[in-house]
Design an enzyme around this catalytic site. Structure first.
Site, mmCIF file in Angstrom:
data_model
loop_
_atom_site.group_PDB
_atom_site.id
_atom_site.type_symbol
_atom_site.label_atom_id
_atom_site.label_comp_id
_atom_site.label_asym_id
_atom_site.label_seq_id
_atom_site.Cartn_x
_atom_site.Cartn_y
_atom_site.Cartn_z
ATOM 1 N N GLN A 15 -71.207 -22.615 55.311
ATOM 2 C CA GLN A 15 -70.814 -21.315 54.693
ATOM 3 C C GLN A 15 -70.920 -20.798 53.230
ATOM 4 O OE1 GLN A 15 -66.963 -20.061 56.754
ATOM 5 N NE2 GLN A 15 -66.563 -22.434 56.617
ATOM 6 N N ARG A 98 -57.669 -33.582 54.976
ATOM 7 C CA ARG A 98 -59.379 -33.618 54.745
ATOM 8 C C ARG A 98 -59.767 -34.943 54.767
ATOM 9 N NH1 ARG A 98 -56.334 -29.581 51.547
ATOM 10 N NH2 ARG A 98 -56.731 -27.766 51.407
ATOM 11 N N ASN A 105 -67.791 -38.492 56.160
ATOM 12 C CA ASN A 105 -68.891 -38.641 55.130
ATOM 13 C C ASN A 105 -69.444 -38.492 53.654
ATOM 14 O OD1 ASN A 105 -68.995 -35.011 55.938
ATOM 15 N ND2 ASN A 105 -67.340 -34.792 54.827
ATOM 16 N N VAL A 129 -67.573 -30.451 46.200
ATOM 17 C CA VAL A 129 -67.471 -29.623 47.294
ATOM 18 C C VAL A 129 -66.866 -30.316 47.958
ATOM 19 C CG1 VAL A 129 -66.846 -27.388 47.896
ATOM 20 C CG2 VAL A 129 -67.712 -27.496 45.454
ATOM 21 N N ASP A 159 -57.544 -24.489 44.635
ATOM 22 C CA ASP A 159 -56.864 -25.033 44.266
ATOM 23 C C ASP A 159 -55.312 -24.656 43.148
ATOM 24 O OD1 ASP A 159 -56.352 -27.210 46.506
ATOM 25 O OD2 ASP A 159 -57.171 -27.572 45.051
ATOM 26 N N ARG A 162 -55.735 -20.609 43.700
ATOM 27 C CA ARG A 162 -54.341 -20.327 44.570
ATOM 28 C C ARG A 162 -53.179 -19.952 43.916
ATOM 29 N NH1 ARG A 162 -57.052 -24.620 49.465
ATOM 30 N NH2 ARG A 162 -58.159 -22.755 50.599
ATOM 31 N N HIS A 187 -57.404 -33.386 45.781
ATOM 32 C CA HIS A 187 -57.751 -31.994 46.636
ATOM 33 C C HIS A 187 -56.957 -32.733 47.963
ATOM 34 C CE1 HIS A 187 -58.686 -28.271 48.272
ATOM 35 N NE2 HIS A 187 -59.984 -29.214 48.890
HETATM 36 P P1 NAD Z 1 -70.678 -25.465 56.806
HETATM 37 O O1 NAD Z 1 -70.640 -27.175 57.832
HETATM 38 O O2 NAD Z 1 -71.165 -24.774 57.005
HETATM 39 O O3 NAD Z 1 -71.889 -26.327 55.882
HETATM 40 C C1 NAD Z 1 -72.205 -28.006 55.930
HETATM 41 C C2 NAD Z 1 -73.616 -27.920 55.366
HETATM 42 O O4 NAD Z 1 -74.114 -29.240 54.470
HETATM 43 C C3 NAD Z 1 -74.349 -27.885 57.297
HETATM 44 O O5 NAD Z 1 -75.271 -26.674 57.197
HETATM 45 C C4 NAD Z 1 -74.879 -29.021 57.324
HETATM 46 O O6 NAD Z 1 -75.963 -29.198 57.596
HETATM 47 C C5 NAD Z 1 -75.211 -29.583 55.704
HETATM 48 N N1 NAD Z 1 -75.016 -30.469 55.507
HETATM 49 C C6 NAD Z 1 -74.313 -32.235 55.827
HETATM 50 N N2 NAD Z 1 -75.179 -32.970 55.528
HETATM 51 C C7 NAD Z 1 -75.663 -33.059 54.927
HETATM 52 C C8 NAD Z 1 -76.550 -33.444 54.179
HETATM 53 N N3 NAD Z 1 -76.355 -35.535 53.943
HETATM 54 N N4 NAD Z 1 -77.353 -32.964 52.579
HETATM 55 C C9 NAD Z 1 -77.182 -31.801 52.897
HETATM 56 N N5 NAD Z 1 -76.740 -30.993 53.475
HETATM 57 C C10 NAD Z 1 -76.113 -31.253 54.624
HETATM 58 O O7 NAD Z 1 -69.204 -26.306 56.041
HETATM 59 P P2 NAD Z 1 -68.253 -25.687 54.510
HETATM 60 O O8 NAD Z 1 -67.555 -24.689 55.088
HETATM 61 O O9 NAD Z 1 -69.802 -24.990 54.216
HETATM 62 O O10 NAD Z 1 -67.795 -26.513 53.865
HETATM 63 C C11 NAD Z 1 -68.270 -27.437 53.121
HETATM 64 C C12 NAD Z 1 -67.872 -28.571 52.943
HETATM 65 O O11 NAD Z 1 -67.081 -28.750 51.490
HETATM 66 C C13 NAD Z 1 -66.647 -29.674 53.711
HETATM 67 O O12 NAD Z 1 -66.932 -31.019 53.294
HETATM 68 C C14 NAD Z 1 -65.462 -28.600 53.046
HETATM 69 O O13 NAD Z 1 -64.479 -28.910 54.133
HETATM 70 C C15 NAD Z 1 -65.718 -28.363 52.318
HETATM 71 N N6 NAD Z 1 -65.183 -27.648 50.933
HETATM 72 C C16 NAD Z 1 -64.537 -28.049 50.258
HETATM 73 C C17 NAD Z 1 -62.781 -27.220 49.655
HETATM 74 C C18 NAD Z 1 -62.909 -27.807 48.005
HETATM 75 O O14 NAD Z 1 -62.046 -26.850 47.882
HETATM 76 N N7 NAD Z 1 -63.368 -28.445 47.623
HETATM 77 C C19 NAD Z 1 -62.914 -25.701 49.887
HETATM 78 C C20 NAD Z 1 -63.692 -25.476 50.532
HETATM 79 C C21 NAD Z 1 -64.586 -26.538 52.075
HETATM 80 C C1 LMR Z 2 -59.271 -25.672 51.340
HETATM 81 O O1 LMR Z 2 -58.570 -25.797 50.329
HETATM 82 O O2 LMR Z 2 -59.457 -24.855 51.830
HETATM 83 C C2 LMR Z 2 -60.855 -26.574 51.486
HETATM 84 O O3 LMR Z 2 -60.849 -28.045 51.220
HETATM 85 C C3 LMR Z 2 -61.327 -26.742 53.426
HETATM 86 C C4 LMR Z 2 -59.627 -27.303 54.398
HETATM 87 O O4 LMR Z 2 -60.696 -28.623 54.347
HETATM 88 O O5 LMR Z 2 -58.436 -26.572 53.760
#
Ligand code: NAD
Ligand code: LMR
Length: 325
Positions: A15, A98, A105, A129, A159, A162, A187
């Site tokens: 997503q 997280r 992961n 990310v 963050d 936000r 984070h």
């Molecule tokens: P999602 O589940 O919609 O998409 C993740 C995608 O990664 C999936 O399509 C999955 O098939 C793929 N994937 C899984 N393992 C993989 C690998 N080894 N190699 C390549 N692709 C792989 O999730 P999302 O909503 O896109 O979120 C992704 C990550 O980002 C999550 O861990 C979420 O917690 C994190 N996130 C971090 C922040 C931040 O501020 N740091 C913010 C939002 C989300």
């Molecule tokens: C966020 O801050 O929105 C992402 O890290 C997703 C989460 O797990 O909170």
């Protein structure tokens, strides 16, 4: 027009990528004069969905897109990559922290660190990310001994953004009126959004809000914003996360114009933080590099919070010791 650069995005069918890939393709990250070759990585079961994303990218006829690679092999996805956005990882659900994702992961980031080490451009800029982002960045970095540790960063910009938005709303000003925002540390719910140095239209932020709002509203709202979005949307933040990733990379590549941005970077011991952990600091970016803002006065209120988030990062590091190369 410049020569095309290669931008790898993992989790290409997820997503976040569904927003991120299109923002990068339209020039938001590297500028309207920078062509890109997108190199999208997925796991085998998601390759069908990734093909659909590629069809849609093609259907946009983006002038800046000079090629798209879709693969389930990290060695191909990172080949000669100039920028790597490591998004692909499991997101958390309601009620999880997280760091509960660490065991699920962590392995992903050791494999990808090795692939970056062996195949990416020697100047690659890496943004992690996927959560828990700071410790995943540490794992990737430790598995890439031939690259400079400074090339591995974790996303704290969401963050930071936000925090800007909350303060702007409270003071009735625009986010662009705010300078010197800082989010320190991890984070996670221990992150410390710090207003002691921030200004709003040139005035000290803490002179414009009361201490009770700062402690009891601002800090917890920013710390818990990710969870609030999961509760409201039934899924974790995606478009705002993609936007923050674009902001992080754009600042790093093109400069922050003297402004402070929060970035999770390998600690060099600044502000007494344990060396090596990926800790968020205020940074200024120029000439494709970042510098941690030095010499800030830290009072006891801030120090206690900076220590707590550092302690959590030390514990996360200890929990993945066996993956650290
Ligand atoms: P999602 O589940 O919609 O998409 C993740 C995608 O990664 C999936 O399509 C999955 O098939 C793929 N994937 C899984 N393992 C993989 C690998 N080894 N190699 C390549 N692709 C792989 O999730 P999302 O909503 O896109 O979120 C992704 C990550 O980002 C999550 O861990 C979420 O917690 C994190 N996130 C971090 C922040 C931040 O501020 N740091 C913010 C939002 C989300
Ligand atoms: C966020 O801050 O929105 C992402 O890290 C997703 C989460 O797990 O909170």
């Amino acid at each position: 027009m410049k020569a095309p650069v290669r931008v790898a995005i993992t989790g290409g069918a997820g997503q976040i990528a569904y927003s991120l890939a299109f923002r990068i393709a339209s020039g938001d990250m590297l500028g309207p004069d920078q062509p890109v070759i997108l190199q999208l990585l997925e796991i085998p079961p998601a390759m069908g969905a990734l093909e659909g994303v590629v069809m849609e990218l093609n259907d946009c006829a983006f002038p800046l897109v000079h090629g798209i690679v879709a693969t389930d092999d990290p060695n191909v996805a990172f080949k000669d990559a100039d920028y790597a956005l490591l998004v692909g990882a499991r997101p958390r659900g309601p009620g999880m922290e997280r760091k509960d994702l660490l065991q699920a992961n962590a392995q992903i980031f050791s494999v990808q660190g090795k692939a970056l080490n062996d195949h990416a451009s020697r100047d690659v800029k890496v943004l992690v990310v996927g959560n828990p982002a700071n410790t995943n960045a540490l794992i990737a970095r430790e598995n890439a001994p031939d690259l400079n540790p400074r090339q591995f960063t974790a996303m704290m910009r969401l963050d930071h953004n936000r925090a800007l938005s909350q303060l702007a709303e409270k003071t009735g000003k625009h986010t662009t009126d705010i300078d010197k925002m800082i989010v320190w540390g991890n984070h996670s719910a221990t992150q410390y959004p710090d207003l002691h140095h921030a200004t709003v239209a040139g005035e000290a932020a803490l002179g414009l809000v009361d201490q009770a709002w700062y402690e009891n509203d601002f800090i917890p709202v920013v710390q818990q914003r990710g969870a609030a979005i999961i509760k409201a949307r039934g899924a974790s933040s995606a478009a705002s996360a993609a936007s923050a990733a674009v902001d992080h990379m754009r600042s790093w590549a093109l400069g922050s114009n003297g402004g402070w941005v929060s970035m999770g970077v390998a600690s060099d011991g600044s502000y007494g933080v344990a060396e090596g952990i990926v800790y968020s600091y205020p940074c200024v970016c120029e000439n494709g590099d970042y510098t941690v803002v030095q010499g800030l006065e830290i009072n006891a209120f801030s120090q206690a919070r900076m220590d707590a988030t550092e302690q959590e990062l030390r514990e996360e590091r200890a929990a993945v010791e066996e993956l650290l190369g």
